[in-house]
Design an enzyme around this catalytic site. Structure first.
Site, PDB file in Angstrom:
ATOM      1  NE  ARG A   8       5.104  89.825  82.754  1.00 47.09           N
ATOM      2  CZ  ARG A   8       4.729  89.256  84.312  1.00 47.09           C
ATOM      3  NH1 ARG A   8       5.670  88.614  84.683  1.00 47.09           N
ATOM      4  NH2 ARG A   8       3.573  89.750  84.592  1.00 47.09           N
ATOM      5  CE  LYS A   9      -1.270  84.852  79.356  1.00 48.27           C
ATOM      6  NZ  LYS A   9      -2.534  84.531  78.461  1.00 48.27           N
ATOM      7  CB  THR A  10       8.159  82.804  79.609  1.00 51.64           C
ATOM      8  OG1 THR A  10       8.393  83.467  80.748  1.00 51.64           O
ATOM      9  CG2 THR A  10       8.151  83.466  78.291  1.00 51.64           C
TER      10      THR A  10
END
Length: 314
Positions: free
Chosen positions: A139-141
């Site tokens: 989820r490190k977007t």
């Protein structure tokens, strides 16, 4: 490539078109002085692939020019591998509008293709080890750009992982400690649980709370730093166990122990490994007992595939 199972554009929510509109507005919030110089002549532009990589982001590229009244004819398919310099597509319409959409479209395509290329490359490195598990993103977007990054991961053949906080319940150490601290405070105890209990003892309460609110359809994943914590999570009914920041040797031993310990006991779970994985070191973490390797390295800080648009009048 995931696209072999169907046209991935059919996965996209309708709001991606709104995002395209916002990105076009961001790039030209006032006057288009350069476009005024060009006038209203019709023409076309060739999309050239100028570096090696995989083509990804076709629906976003198409939508940019569609909103500007232009059409795009593709000469390659999404997921194809490029060799420079390659004529990938032709955009037709008013030259002013082609130039208006040029930078937005190229930025999206270059970034999405870079993510697909990196995902495919890392997956190939893992398959070369004989490992048949799942390579997943995280989820490190980039805020506002997640849909493009997750799409690129899919085109590259990897798993996008959860798309947002609502997709799955992931309990990291902060969640577990906060849950235990709240309970200790409610009981009149000290607020620093670390002084009275291990995180393993706090995990079951956190898992139970997550399952009570998320319901039967929402999976629960727990970040674990030891076999003790993993056993506590499995016993509480966690669906996915994340072994975080283990060494390769530690991963193989912990995964083996957990699969043996719970074999035949009616607890179905997946083992995910995460924490600093790259294309260079990830193959060392592969073993039959590991189901998932997750990493932000396939979408965060990756390179791009270089494209350019070359305009010609009709």
């Amino acid at each position: 490539m995931a696209a072999a199972h169907g046209d991935l554009r059919h996965l996209l929510p309708g709001n991606y078109k709104r995002l395209i509109s916002e990105w076009l507005e961001e790039d030209c919030p006032s006057m288009d002085y350069g476009g005024f110089v060009v006038g209203e002549s019709d023409g076309e532009a060739r999309l050239l692939g100028k570096s090696n990589g995989i083509v990804a982001g076709v629906p976003f590229f198409d939508e940019v020019f569609s909103q500007l009244g232009c059409t795009t004819e593709w000469h390659v398919k999404e997921g194809d591998t490029l060799s420079p310099v390659q004529h990938c597509a032709t955009v037709r319409g008013p030259i002013r509008k082609i130039l208006l959409g040029e930078r937005v479209a190229l930025n999206i395509l270059a970034r999405c293709s870079g993510i697909a290329s990196k995902s495919a490359s890392m997956l190939a490195a893992l398959r070369a080890q004989g490992w048949q598990g799942i390579l997943a993103g995280t989820r490190k977007t980039t805020p506002g750009f997640r849909i493009v990054e997750k799409y690129g991961i899919l085109v590259g053949g990897a798993d996008p992982h959860r798309h947002d906080l609502s997709s799955m319940t992931m309990l990291k150490d902060n969640h577990v400690w906060a849950c235990a601290n709240n309970r200790a405070a409610a009981d009149g105890g000290v607020k620093d649980v670390s002084s009275i209990a291990s995180i393993a003892a706090a995990i079951p309460r956190a898992v139970q709370a997550a399952k009570a609110t998320g319901g039967f359809s929402t999976k629960v994943e727990v970040e674990c730093r030891s076999v003790e914590e993993a056993n506590a999570a499995i016993g509480a009914g966690a669906d996915v166990i994340m072994l975080d920041n283990f060494t390769p040797e530690g991963v193989r031993e912990a995964a083996r122990q957990l699969k043996q310990e719970w074999a035949g006991k009616g607890r179905a779970f997946l083992i995910e490994v995460s924490g600093g994985l790259t294309e260079e070191n990830a193959p060392a973490y592969t073993c039959p007992d590991v189901d998932i390797l997750s990493t932000s390295s396939i979408h965060q800080g990756t390179g791009i595939v270089d494209f350019s648009l070359k305009v010609s009048l009709r």
